[in-house]
Design a protein around this motif. Structure first.
Motif, mmCIF file in Angstrom:
data_model
loop_
_atom_site.group_PDB
_atom_site.id
_atom_site.type_symbol
_atom_site.label_atom_id
_atom_site.label_comp_id
_atom_site.label_asym_id
_atom_site.label_seq_id
_atom_site.Cartn_x
_atom_site.Cartn_y
_atom_site.Cartn_z
ATOM 1 N N MET A 34 8.415 36.314 25.456
ATOM 2 C CA MET A 34 7.263 35.406 25.508
ATOM 3 C C MET A 34 7.760 34.307 24.405
ATOM 4 N N GLY A 35 8.336 34.873 23.163
ATOM 5 C CA GLY A 35 8.730 33.802 22.257
ATOM 6 C C GLY A 35 9.813 32.975 22.908
ATOM 7 N N MET A 36 10.703 33.344 23.516
ATOM 8 C CA MET A 36 11.631 32.429 24.103
ATOM 9 C C MET A 36 11.302 31.514 25.076
ATOM 10 N N ILE A 65 15.086 22.903 14.144
ATOM 11 C CA ILE A 65 13.641 22.793 13.728
ATOM 12 C C ILE A 65 12.709 24.065 14.074
ATOM 13 N N SER A 66 11.838 24.556 13.335
ATOM 14 C CA SER A 66 10.870 25.240 13.596
ATOM 15 C C SER A 66 9.840 25.052 14.657
ATOM 16 N N GLY A 67 9.464 25.538 15.244
ATOM 17 C CA GLY A 67 8.344 25.329 16.053
ATOM 18 C C GLY A 67 7.336 24.822 15.382
ATOM 19 N N GLU A 68 6.905 25.244 13.965
ATOM 20 C CA GLU A 68 5.962 24.963 13.237
ATOM 21 C C GLU A 68 5.996 23.535 12.868
ATOM 22 N N ALA A 69 7.291 22.969 12.937
ATOM 23 C CA ALA A 69 7.718 21.440 12.367
ATOM 24 C C ALA A 69 6.714 20.589 13.465
ATOM 25 N N ALA A 80 14.999 28.554 24.823
ATOM 26 C CA ALA A 80 15.142 30.412 24.884
ATOM 27 C C ALA A 80 16.123 30.874 23.992
ATOM 28 N N GLY A 81 16.318 30.107 22.863
ATOM 29 C CA GLY A 81 17.064 30.805 21.851
ATOM 30 C C GLY A 81 18.604 31.622 22.494
ATOM 31 N N THR A 82 18.593 32.512 22.022
ATOM 32 C CA THR A 82 20.208 33.220 22.577
ATOM 33 C C THR A 82 19.771 34.062 23.822
ATOM 34 N N GLY A 83 18.537 33.887 24.390
ATOM 35 C CA GLY A 83 18.458 34.681 25.688
ATOM 36 C C GLY A 83 18.101 36.051 25.443
ATOM 37 N N ASN A 84 18.316 36.571 24.241
ATOM 38 C CA ASN A 84 18.168 37.920 23.896
ATOM 39 C C ASN A 84 16.889 38.234 23.036
ATOM 40 N N PRO A 85 16.421 39.432 23.299
ATOM 41 C CA PRO A 85 14.971 39.855 22.448
ATOM 42 C C PRO A 85 15.925 40.447 21.183
ATOM 43 N N PHE A 86 15.040 40.563 19.985
ATOM 44 C CA PHE A 86 15.538 40.858 18.779
ATOM 45 C C PHE A 86 16.492 39.864 17.934
ATOM 46 N N ILE A 146 14.968 24.334 18.915
ATOM 47 C CA ILE A 146 13.919 24.339 18.455
ATOM 48 C C ILE A 146 13.218 25.723 18.597
ATOM 49 N N GLY A 147 12.411 26.117 17.548
ATOM 50 C CA GLY A 147 11.896 27.623 17.524
ATOM 51 C C GLY A 147 10.571 27.557 18.436
ATOM 52 N N GLY A 148 9.804 28.659 18.322
ATOM 53 C CA GLY A 148 8.758 28.861 19.287
ATOM 54 C C GLY A 148 7.497 29.210 18.565
ATOM 55 N N ALA A 164 8.201 30.391 24.567
ATOM 56 C CA ALA A 164 7.587 29.472 24.064
ATOM 57 C C ALA A 164 8.504 28.192 23.497
ATOM 58 N N THR A 165 9.936 28.510 23.388
ATOM 59 C CA THR A 165 10.779 27.564 22.849
ATOM 60 C C THR A 165 11.007 26.696 23.972
ATOM 61 N N VAL A 166 11.158 26.964 25.203
ATOM 62 C CA VAL A 166 11.391 26.299 26.153
ATOM 63 C C VAL A 166 10.304 25.090 26.398
ATOM 64 N N ILE A 191 3.733 28.556 18.897
ATOM 65 C CA ILE A 191 3.228 29.326 20.173
ATOM 66 C C ILE A 191 2.954 30.498 20.138
ATOM 67 N N PHE A 192 4.342 31.332 20.183
ATOM 68 C CA PHE A 192 4.184 32.867 20.056
ATOM 69 C C PHE A 192 5.486 33.306 19.311
ATOM 70 N N ARG A 193 5.253 34.252 18.346
ATOM 71 C CA ARG A 193 6.318 34.934 17.856
ATOM 72 C C ARG A 193 6.458 36.517 18.061
ATOM 73 N N GLY A 194 7.388 37.000 18.767
ATOM 74 C CA GLY A 194 7.703 38.222 19.213
ATOM 75 C C GLY A 194 7.094 39.352 18.292
ATOM 76 N N VAL A 195 7.301 39.296 16.794
ATOM 77 C CA VAL A 195 6.928 39.976 16.032
ATOM 78 C C VAL A 195 5.615 40.261 15.869
HETATM 79 N N1 UDP Z 1 13.370 34.819 20.288
HETATM 80 C C1 UDP Z 1 14.083 36.046 20.695
HETATM 81 N N2 UDP Z 1 15.485 35.628 20.827
HETATM 82 C C2 UDP Z 1 16.207 34.615 20.399
HETATM 83 C C3 UDP Z 1 15.249 33.472 19.794
HETATM 84 C C4 UDP Z 1 14.000 33.663 19.749
HETATM 85 O O1 UDP Z 1 13.668 37.000 20.923
HETATM 86 O O2 UDP Z 1 17.397 34.367 20.603
HETATM 87 C C5 UDP Z 1 11.816 35.053 20.086
HETATM 88 C C6 UDP Z 1 11.411 35.752 18.938
HETATM 89 O O3 UDP Z 1 10.333 36.429 19.446
HETATM 90 C C7 UDP Z 1 10.934 34.822 18.098
HETATM 91 C C8 UDP Z 1 10.454 33.763 18.886
HETATM 92 O O4 UDP Z 1 11.344 33.686 20.192
HETATM 93 O O5 UDP Z 1 9.670 35.354 17.276
HETATM 94 C C9 UDP Z 1 10.216 32.382 18.557
HETATM 95 O O6 UDP Z 1 11.348 31.982 17.716
HETATM 96 P P1 UDP Z 1 11.555 31.754 16.149
HETATM 97 O O7 UDP Z 1 10.720 32.946 15.554
HETATM 98 O O8 UDP Z 1 12.936 31.725 15.845
HETATM 99 O O9 UDP Z 1 10.994 30.405 15.996
HETATM 100 P P2 UDP Z 1 10.680 29.624 14.716
HETATM 101 O O10 UDP Z 1 10.158 30.148 13.624
HETATM 102 O O11 UDP Z 1 11.895 28.758 14.505
HETATM 103 O O12 UDP Z 1 9.500 28.506 15.078
#
Ligand code: UDP
Length: 250
Positions: free
Chosen positions: A86-88, A23-27, A143-149, A62-64, A90-92, A67-71
């Protein structure tokens, strides 16, 4: 002792023995524009509990984005990799909120983070995660994959592959994949079935291309449904209700 990573169990009537729910964080924002709405987190937790009670092993990514998106960080002048970390993080935060909601309703849950933070949760250890699920615990991968991008969609496809999940369920704002955004384009049509290739070729953006490729390579069907419809998760797991299924054949 050898670790057991199996797919659908022929001895039960379950269509899926082990699933990953993305699920996305927005959910989790509910009616808010930012962060978490406790009632929404509680409602999603109850949906997960219902599926656990069917005997299905469940893990979550769960996404993040609530709270915060890297882009967006990068757009405001931050270095992209730092913004992604920071985005990662947020997922925690979301994972801990969901753990708390699940445990309040009696569902044992473990959070495993791809970025180790030993005082907060377990580090990601694949074999340990499998054992948790075999014991009936819900595992939330933070923390997603643990990797940026990367994105949490890719993390979901990666963890679903590592855990030997039978299906990846993507809970979205609408009840499947449409030809266009149905909230903006009233004539948009919903797909019942799609192939991985069609999703990529039509650029349907239900999940990013690396997530779709990973799921395709590992033959994991993706089921797209509405996370906002009460009871939808259990219905989808039982093969009922409204959803779009993405498979090799389409
Ligand atoms: N992110 C990352 N690597 C990952 C997963 C997430 O760098 O493996 C960062 C990225 O900045 C992303 C943010 O965490 O914008 C939140 O994740 P995502 O946008 O996927 O969340 P969602 O849109 O599902 O809420």
């Amino acid at each position: 002792m050898a670790i057991r990573i199996t797919r659908s169990d022929e001895t039960t009537n379950l269509r899926y023995r082990r699933i990953l729910l993305k699920i996305s964080g927005e959910a989790l924002m509910g009616k808010g524009e930012y962060g978490l709405e406790p009632e929404t987190v509680t409602r999603v937790a109850a949906e997960v509990k219902a599926v656990r009670e069917m005997g299905v092993e469940v893990c979550l990514v769960i996404g993040g984005g609530n709270i915060f998106r890297g882009v967006s960080g990068a757009a405001s002048g931050m270095e992209r990799a730092s913004a992604d970390y920071m985005g990662m993080l947020a997922t925690v935060i979301n994972a801990l909120a969901m753990q708390s909601a699940l445990e309040r309703i009696g569902v044992q849950t473990r959070v495993q983070s791809a970025i180790p933070m030993a005082t907060v949760c377990e580090p990601y250890i694949r074999r340990r995660a499998v054992r948790h699920m075999e014991k009936g615990r819900v595992v939330i991968f933070g923390a997603g994959t643990g990797n940026p991008f990367f994105t949490t969609d890719t993390a979901a496809a990666l963890r679903a592959s590592e855990m030997g999940c039978d299906a990846l369920l993507k809970g979205t704002q609408v009840d499947g994949v449409y030809t266009a955004d149905p909230k903006r384009v009233p004539t948009a049509e919903r797909y019942e079935r799609l192939s991985f290739q069609e999703v990529l070729a039509k650029d349907l953006r239900v999940m990013d291309a690396s997530a779709i490729s990973l799921a395709r390579d590992n033959r994991i069907p993706i089921l797209v449904f509405s996370i906002h419809t009460a009871g939808a998760l259990a219905e989808v797991v039982a093969g009922r209700g409204r959803f779009t299924v993405i498979t090799e054949e389409g």
